[in-house]
Design a protein around this motif. Structure first.
Motif, PDB file in Angstrom:
ATOM      1  N   THR A   1       5.928  19.839   5.877  1.00 50.37           N
ATOM      2  CA  THR A   1       4.840  20.410   6.797  1.00 50.37           C
ATOM      3  C   THR A   1       4.596  19.969   8.164  1.00 50.37           C
ATOM      4  O   THR A   1       3.641  20.552   8.837  1.00 50.37           O
ATOM      5  CB  THR A   1       3.551  20.673   6.048  1.00 50.37           C
ATOM      6  OG1 THR A   1       2.935  19.199   5.791  1.00 50.37           O
ATOM      7  CG2 THR A   1       3.780  21.295   4.843  1.00 50.37           C
ATOM      8  N   GLU A   2       5.139  18.807   8.424  1.00 53.61           N
ATOM      9  CA  GLU A   2       4.973  18.220   9.980  1.00 53.61           C
ATOM     10  C   GLU A   2       5.466  19.244  10.874  1.00 53.61           C
ATOM     11  O   GLU A   2       6.944  19.686  10.603  1.00 53.61           O
ATOM     12  CB  GLU A   2       5.448  16.892  10.163  1.00 53.61           C
ATOM     13  CG  GLU A   2       4.677  15.916   9.286  1.00 53.61           C
ATOM     14  CD  GLU A   2       5.173  14.455   9.371  1.00 53.61           C
ATOM     15  OE1 GLU A   2       6.269  14.422  10.144  1.00 53.61           O
ATOM     16  OE2 GLU A   2       4.588  13.460   8.731  1.00 53.61           O
ATOM     17  N   PRO A   3       4.835  19.301  12.216  1.00 52.10           N
ATOM     18  CA  PRO A   3       5.284  20.197  13.422  1.00 52.10           C
ATOM     19  C   PRO A   3       6.527  19.503  13.984  1.00 52.10           C
ATOM     20  O   PRO A   3       6.340  18.351  14.147  1.00 52.10           O
ATOM     21  CB  PRO A   3       4.304  20.302  14.169  1.00 52.10           C
ATOM     22  CG  PRO A   3       3.225  19.362  13.685  1.00 52.10           C
ATOM     23  CD  PRO A   3       3.573  18.829  12.404  1.00 52.10           C
ATOM     24  N   VAL A   4       7.629  20.165  14.150  1.00 50.66           N
ATOM     25  CA  VAL A   4       8.739  19.549  14.889  1.00 50.66           C
ATOM     26  C   VAL A   4       8.530  19.743  16.254  1.00 50.66           C
ATOM     27  O   VAL A   4       8.105  20.567  17.056  1.00 50.66           O
ATOM     28  CB  VAL A   4      10.125  20.396  14.698  1.00 50.66           C
ATOM     29  CG1 VAL A   4      11.042  19.908  15.346  1.00 50.66           C
ATOM     30  CG2 VAL A   4      10.228  20.364  13.021  1.00 50.66           C
TER      31      VAL A   4
ATOM     32  N   ALA B   1       0.701  -1.163  -0.114  1.00 53.05           N
ATOM     33  CA  ALA B   1      -0.148  -0.160   0.029  1.00 53.05           C
ATOM     34  C   ALA B   1       0.993   1.237  -0.085  1.00 53.05           C
ATOM     35  O   ALA B   1       1.804   1.300   0.384  1.00 53.05           O
ATOM     36  CB  ALA B   1      -0.979  -0.034   1.305  1.00 53.05           C
ATOM     37  N   PHE B   2       0.310   1.995  -0.581  1.00 49.02           N
ATOM     38  CA  PHE B   2       1.070   3.716  -0.784  1.00 49.02           C
ATOM     39  C   PHE B   2       0.850   4.129   0.638  1.00 49.02           C
ATOM     40  O   PHE B   2      -0.266   3.468   1.469  1.00 49.02           O
ATOM     41  CB  PHE B   2       0.467   4.663  -1.634  1.00 49.02           C
ATOM     42  CG  PHE B   2       0.964   4.351  -2.986  1.00 49.02           C
ATOM     43  CD1 PHE B   2       2.328   4.753  -3.516  1.00 49.02           C
ATOM     44  CD2 PHE B   2       0.255   4.066  -4.077  1.00 49.02           C
ATOM     45  CE1 PHE B   2       2.748   4.464  -4.439  1.00 49.02           C
ATOM     46  CE2 PHE B   2       0.701   4.006  -5.271  1.00 49.02           C
ATOM     47  CZ  PHE B   2       2.015   4.021  -5.504  1.00 49.02           C
ATOM     48  N   PRO B   3       1.631   5.005   1.199  1.00 50.09           N
ATOM     49  CA  PRO B   3       1.372   5.987   2.576  1.00 50.09           C
ATOM     50  C   PRO B   3      -0.094   6.299   2.505  1.00 50.09           C
ATOM     51  O   PRO B   3      -0.529   7.029   1.540  1.00 50.09           O
ATOM     52  CB  PRO B   3       2.441   6.697   2.580  1.00 50.09           C
ATOM     53  CG  PRO B   3       3.563   6.068   1.839  1.00 50.09           C
ATOM     54  CD  PRO B   3       2.852   5.308   0.674  1.00 50.09           C
ATOM     55  N   ARG B   4      -0.537   6.569   3.664  1.00 52.19           N
ATOM     56  CA  ARG B   4      -2.011   7.054   3.483  1.00 52.19           C
ATOM     57  C   ARG B   4      -1.852   8.589   2.979  1.00 52.19           C
ATOM     58  O   ARG B   4      -2.929   9.123   2.412  1.00 52.19           O
ATOM     59  CB  ARG B   4      -2.484   7.410   4.944  1.00 52.19           C
ATOM     60  CG  ARG B   4      -3.178   6.064   5.495  1.00 52.19           C
ATOM     61  CD  ARG B   4      -3.709   6.176   6.702  1.00 52.19           C
ATOM     62  NE  ARG B   4      -4.178   4.788   7.166  1.00 52.19           N
ATOM     63  CZ  ARG B   4      -4.529   4.601   8.498  1.00 52.19           C
ATOM     64  NH1 ARG B   4      -4.469   5.430   9.519  1.00 52.19           N
ATOM     65  NH2 ARG B   4      -4.815   3.270   8.981  1.00 52.19           N
ATOM     66  N   VAL B   5      -0.958   9.558   3.280  1.00 50.15           N
ATOM     67  CA  VAL B   5      -0.761  10.779   2.832  1.00 50.15           C
ATOM     68  C   VAL B   5      -0.828  10.802   1.286  1.00 50.15           C
ATOM     69  O   VAL B   5      -1.194  11.604   0.553  1.00 50.15           O
ATOM     70  CB  VAL B   5       0.403  11.753   3.395  1.00 50.15           C
ATOM     71  CG1 VAL B   5       1.737  10.803   2.747  1.00 50.15           C
ATOM     72  CG2 VAL B   5       0.243  12.896   3.045  1.00 50.15           C
TER      73      VAL B   5
ATOM     74  N   GLN C   1       2.397   7.327 -10.862  1.00 49.57           N
ATOM     75  CA  GLN C   1       1.908   7.278  -9.418  1.00 49.57           C
ATOM     76  C   GLN C   1       2.929   7.280  -8.578  1.00 49.57           C
ATOM     77  O   GLN C   1       2.772   7.862  -7.359  1.00 49.57           O
ATOM     78  CB  GLN C   1       1.103   6.056  -9.566  1.00 49.57           C
ATOM     79  CG  GLN C   1      -0.288   5.947 -10.474  1.00 49.57           C
ATOM     80  CD  GLN C   1      -1.121   7.428 -10.265  1.00 49.57           C
ATOM     81  OE1 GLN C   1      -1.407   7.648  -9.220  1.00 49.57           O
ATOM     82  NE2 GLN C   1      -1.507   7.714 -11.322  1.00 49.57           N
ATOM     83  N   GLU C   2       4.333   6.790  -8.844  1.00 52.95           N
ATOM     84  CA  GLU C   2       5.341   6.746  -7.804  1.00 52.95           C
ATOM     85  C   GLU C   2       5.794   8.013  -7.580  1.00 52.95           C
ATOM     86  O   GLU C   2       6.155   8.463  -6.649  1.00 52.95           O
ATOM     87  CB  GLU C   2       6.371   5.705  -8.454  1.00 52.95           C
ATOM     88  CG  GLU C   2       6.095   4.247  -8.348  1.00 52.95           C
ATOM     89  CD  GLU C   2       5.953   3.604  -6.832  1.00 52.95           C
ATOM     90  OE1 GLU C   2       6.295   4.166  -5.722  1.00 52.95           O
ATOM     91  OE2 GLU C   2       5.395   2.246  -6.757  1.00 52.95           O
ATOM     92  N   ASP C   3       5.740   8.705  -8.774  1.00 55.22           N
ATOM     93  CA  ASP C   3       6.423  10.210  -8.716  1.00 55.22           C
ATOM     94  C   ASP C   3       5.401  11.050  -7.670  1.00 55.22           C
ATOM     95  O   ASP C   3       5.975  11.658  -6.884  1.00 55.22           O
ATOM     96  CB  ASP C   3       6.584  10.856  -9.902  1.00 55.22           C
ATOM     97  CG  ASP C   3       7.753  10.371 -10.563  1.00 55.22           C
ATOM     98  OD1 ASP C   3       8.754   9.570 -10.070  1.00 55.22           O
ATOM     99  OD2 ASP C   3       7.835  10.507 -11.941  1.00 55.22           O
ATOM    100  N   LYS C   4       4.083  11.007  -7.909  1.00 57.78           N
ATOM    101  CA  LYS C   4       2.950  11.537  -7.428  1.00 57.78           C
ATOM    102  C   LYS C   4       3.125  11.148  -5.716  1.00 57.78           C
ATOM    103  O   LYS C   4       3.093  12.143  -4.794  1.00 57.78           O
ATOM    104  CB  LYS C   4       1.604  11.393  -7.626  1.00 57.78           C
ATOM    105  CG  LYS C   4       1.292  12.065  -8.948  1.00 57.78           C
ATOM    106  CD  LYS C   4      -0.011  11.519  -9.261  1.00 57.78           C
ATOM    107  CE  LYS C   4      -0.421  12.200 -10.477  1.00 57.78           C
ATOM    108  NZ  LYS C   4      -1.966  11.795 -10.923  1.00 57.78           N
TER     109      LYS C   4
ATOM    110  N   VAL D   1       4.564  12.354   0.110  1.00 55.23           N
ATOM    111  CA  VAL D   1       5.303  12.037   1.200  1.00 55.23           C
ATOM    112  C   VAL D   1       6.299  13.409   1.611  1.00 55.23           C
ATOM    113  O   VAL D   1       6.285  13.757   2.497  1.00 55.23           O
ATOM    114  CB  VAL D   1       5.990  10.560   1.026  1.00 55.23           C
ATOM    115  CG1 VAL D   1       6.916  10.435   2.278  1.00 55.23           C
ATOM    116  CG2 VAL D   1       4.834   9.777   1.047  1.00 55.23           C
ATOM    117  N   ALA D   2       6.903  13.779   0.606  1.00 54.69           N
ATOM    118  CA  ALA D   2       7.809  14.723   0.860  1.00 54.69           C
ATOM    119  C   ALA D   2       7.153  16.079   1.253  1.00 54.69           C
ATOM    120  O   ALA D   2       7.499  16.559   2.198  1.00 54.69           O
ATOM    121  CB  ALA D   2       8.826  14.942  -0.338  1.00 54.69           C
TER     122      ALA D   2
END
Length: 79
Positions: free
Chosen positions: A75-78, A32-36, A61-64, A69-70
């Motif tokens: 954007t994830e809080p530290v 499965a791809f990651p949920r994001v 799809q792999e590029d997307k 993910v990147a």
């Protein structure tokens, strides 16, 4: 639709390739791809008329997924 591919059909690493009775190509991701990535619209299954077209669809799809993910990682809080 057959769940196997002819021996002469090239493989796509990480994806299961299926060739229908009519010669249409389907590729389904093994993991499965990651949920994001899924929330960003990445498709875990693609189809096309030729191997080259399905290979290009898989690459897209792999590029997307990598992009999604990147973007999520930046954007994830530290804490």
């Amino acid at each position: 639709m057959h769940n196997n591919t002819p021996a002469s059909t090239p493989a796509i690493p990480g994806w299961r390739l299926i060739v229908s009775d009519t010669g249409r190509y389907w590729a389904i991701r093994n993991r499965a791809f990651p949920r994001v990535a899924l929330r960003a619209g990445v498709e875990p299954a693609v189809d096309a008329d030729t191997f080259e077209e399905v290979q290009a669809a898989v690459a897209e799809q792999e590029d997307k997924a990598r992009t999604a993910v990147a973007a999520a990682e930046t954007t994830e809080p530290v804490s």
